[in-house]
Design a protein around this motif. Sequence first.
Motif, PDB file in Angstrom:
ATOM      1  N   ALA A   1     -29.106  23.836  25.575  1.00 50.15           N
ATOM      2  CA  ALA A   1     -30.022  23.702  26.708  1.00 50.15           C
ATOM      3  C   ALA A   1     -31.425  23.416  26.214  1.00 50.15           C
ATOM      4  CB  ALA A   1     -30.004  24.972  27.554  1.00 50.15           C
ATOM      5  N   GLY A   2     -31.824  24.059  25.105  1.00 51.95           N
ATOM      6  CA  GLY A   2     -33.161  23.856  24.571  1.00 51.95           C
ATOM      7  C   GLY A   2     -33.363  22.459  24.035  1.00 51.95           C
ATOM      8  N   LEU A   3     -32.282  21.821  23.597  1.00 48.21           N
ATOM      9  CA  LEU A   3     -32.393  20.457  23.097  1.00 48.21           C
ATOM     10  C   LEU A   3     -32.281  19.450  24.233  1.00 48.21           C
ATOM     11  CD1 LEU A   3     -30.211  20.843  19.916  1.00 48.21           C
ATOM     12  CD2 LEU A   3     -32.650  20.369  19.972  1.00 48.21           C
ATOM     13  N   GLY A   4     -32.020  19.935  25.439  1.00 47.13           N
ATOM     14  CA  GLY A   4     -31.921  19.021  26.572  1.00 47.13           C
ATOM     15  C   GLY A   4     -30.529  18.501  26.803  1.00 47.13           C
ATOM     16  N   ALA A   5     -29.536  19.048  26.090  1.00 48.03           N
ATOM     17  CA  ALA A   5     -28.155  18.620  26.317  1.00 48.03           C
ATOM     18  C   ALA A   5     -27.542  19.564  27.350  1.00 48.03           C
ATOM     19  CB  ALA A   5     -27.366  18.662  25.014  1.00 48.03           C
ATOM     20  N   TYR A   6     -28.023  19.440  28.616  1.00 48.17           N
ATOM     21  CA  TYR A   6     -27.650  20.417  29.637  1.00 48.17           C
ATOM     22  C   TYR A   6     -26.156  20.396  29.925  1.00 48.17           C
ATOM     23  CZ  TYR A   6     -32.655  19.983  30.254  1.00 48.17           C
ATOM     24  OH  TYR A   6     -33.985  19.920  30.030  1.00 48.17           O
ATOM     25  N   GLY A   7     -25.609  19.194  30.080  1.00 48.97           N
ATOM     26  CA  GLY A   7     -24.186  19.081  30.388  1.00 48.97           C
ATOM     27  C   GLY A   7     -23.340  19.743  29.321  1.00 48.97           C
TER      28      GLY A   7
END
Lengths: 102, 628
Positions: B322-328
């Motif tokens: 999530a912190g890297l922006g890979a929410y899915g």
Amino acid sequence: MQGPEVAWYLVVAAFLFATGALGVLLRRSPLIVLLSLEIMLNGANLALITFARHQGDETGQIFALAVMAVAASEVVVGLGLIVAIARKRIDLDVDKLNVLRG
Amino acid sequence: MITAAWICLVAPLAATLAITLLGQSLSRRAAGYLATASVLGSFAAAVVVFAKLWGESPDSRSHASTVWEWLNAGSFHVGLRILVDPLSVFMMLIVSGVGFLIVAYSIGYMDGDDEERRYFAYMALFVFSMLLLVQAGNLVILLAGWGLVGLSSYLLIGFWHDRPSAVAAAKKAFIMNAIGDATMALAIFILIQHRQTLNFPDAFAVGPGHGWLVNLVALGLLGGAVAKSAQIPLQTWLPDAMEGPTPVSALIHAATMVTAGVYLIVRTHPVFEQAPRVLELAAGLGAATLLMAGLIALVQTDIKRVIAYSTMSQIGYMFLGAGLGAYGNAMFHLMTHAFFKALLFLAAGIVIHALADEQDIRKLAGVGGALPWTRRAFLIGSLALVGIPPFAGFFSKDSIIASALGRGWYGGILFAVALAGTFLTGVYAFRLYFVVFRGEPSAFVREHVTEHEHSGEGPFSMTAPVAVLAVLSVIGGWIQFAPVWHPVSDWLDPVAPPIATPSNTEEALASLFALLLGLSGIGVAWMLYGARRWSVPRYALGQRVLEHKFYFDEAYDIALYRPSVALAVGLKRWFEDPVIGGSIKEFATGMRDLALGTRRIQTGLVRTYVLAIAASLVVLMVVFVAVR
């Protein structure tokens, strides 16, 4: 208005009131205290009637009548209490009726 | 569709109320069945919502419903608003689906406990709270659900309230979570001041300026997420929370509640994207936690605590994603993790249940022969946890690791840490498996297994959920295989468009490394604990540090607890007793003296009263005349 000045009536009223007050303060018999109270009330009544006449307004006289009625009731209650106290064979002395002392 | 969503939300609440109000007139069994049925009803409703949403075009898959506005302050409105969009439906399915299996399992596990009704009322309350959290249509409702899951977690950790350790653990969990709740509430206050609305997704409309304010809001939300998901530095409550019944650990402290932090970050991702440093901090915290928890798990001797540290570690991966922006990918890992972690806990629960509530793995050693199916289920769970194909963890974890690539030196560090984590996962997961299920049965196991020979591995209500979860742990990951098909990401992307999409090369690279390291971890565990060819290395210092969980508890004790106690004791001695207590005593004595003095005036003699009245009258008349 005939008769003496208003001031004389007031002097008599004050005299009656003071006599009654002294009686209430100094006498120890509840009977006399009640009588003195009546004298105080009569002093006040005299003042009321005097002013009523002086003003030419009857309201004060009506007040005096009301005071008399109240005084009569008060005497009834007071005498009733005195009779009740006497029946219990307690001395008729206001200084000894001090059970309400804090 | 909205009706179905409301049914999904209130069904468990209805069960809670029914169990509470019916009391003794409901048999213990019936309470269990009622709770299970209500959660199953929720799941059915969630499936209906999912099916309806599936049929719509991806852009219009967002429906809100408000039944009641209870806060109207000028232009600021807050209502009981639920939001149905792909993200919330995704969570609804996980919460109610896994929740149903675990509540059903509880029927067998809690059978014969004195307070089954209370247990099932709490469980249903938890499912309701969690559904409220994920279906919330604004931040206030989300915070309400957030607090309610904390409450039900507290109630369930301390369920066996005659154990002092359980009560202490419950309090610890509640207080640690309260810190997060407070920072979240502060963040929400700032949002109210600057945005005038807390409804999703308008609350996060991008505004120019206020750079540090956005950072503050993101930090507050991150604080809440960190506390709920047991990440550094608020992680110490999770291992202690294992004092609760095992199904509680499975449902709340593995599959659903502790992943709420990840959900929060994904849900409020626009805020975090305006504060990229905070997002990187989240990734860093996740990486640190996954490494630390993996190390601690190596030395724990309580079967549930090992799994608890593994949970912390896996949530670390989700935070990293999530912190890297890979929410899915983070949400996908949340789902597969819910499957295999619930499986591990429930399988461990069967072992604990069969062996007189013993949790020490040294005593449980070699139980595999007596419980062959549990052994297989546990093996599946462990393989999924380590991420060996074709088990579920392989598909979800590797995508997260791959997201770290292409983020410069910081991403490089995160990548290395995440890979080290997979190695540790292999070691600790299979240390647990080899010690507990392989080898010669210990004396303790031999003694207890004979008693249990007739009952098999447990009642149907316990074995069936484990079987379902075992199947899900195998096939659950197949719905997304990053380079080839990615329905989960496609489903979630309209809500949370990812900022990191690893290329196929990166995916392959990450998978290769992760697989090799995971396998070598398993190999090391085999040499140490399975075949016992190597003796377990002993480093006195390292072991002591790990057994003390990196001294977090001790540090908090010295840094926070002791000063507070010293302050309180000091305040009592130097302020409370002399100043506050003293002044009240003085005041009381003064009042008493005053009253004693006043008492003298009352003589009981009528004549003194009359004299007082006459004298006062005279004074009044003199004053009256003089003033005239």
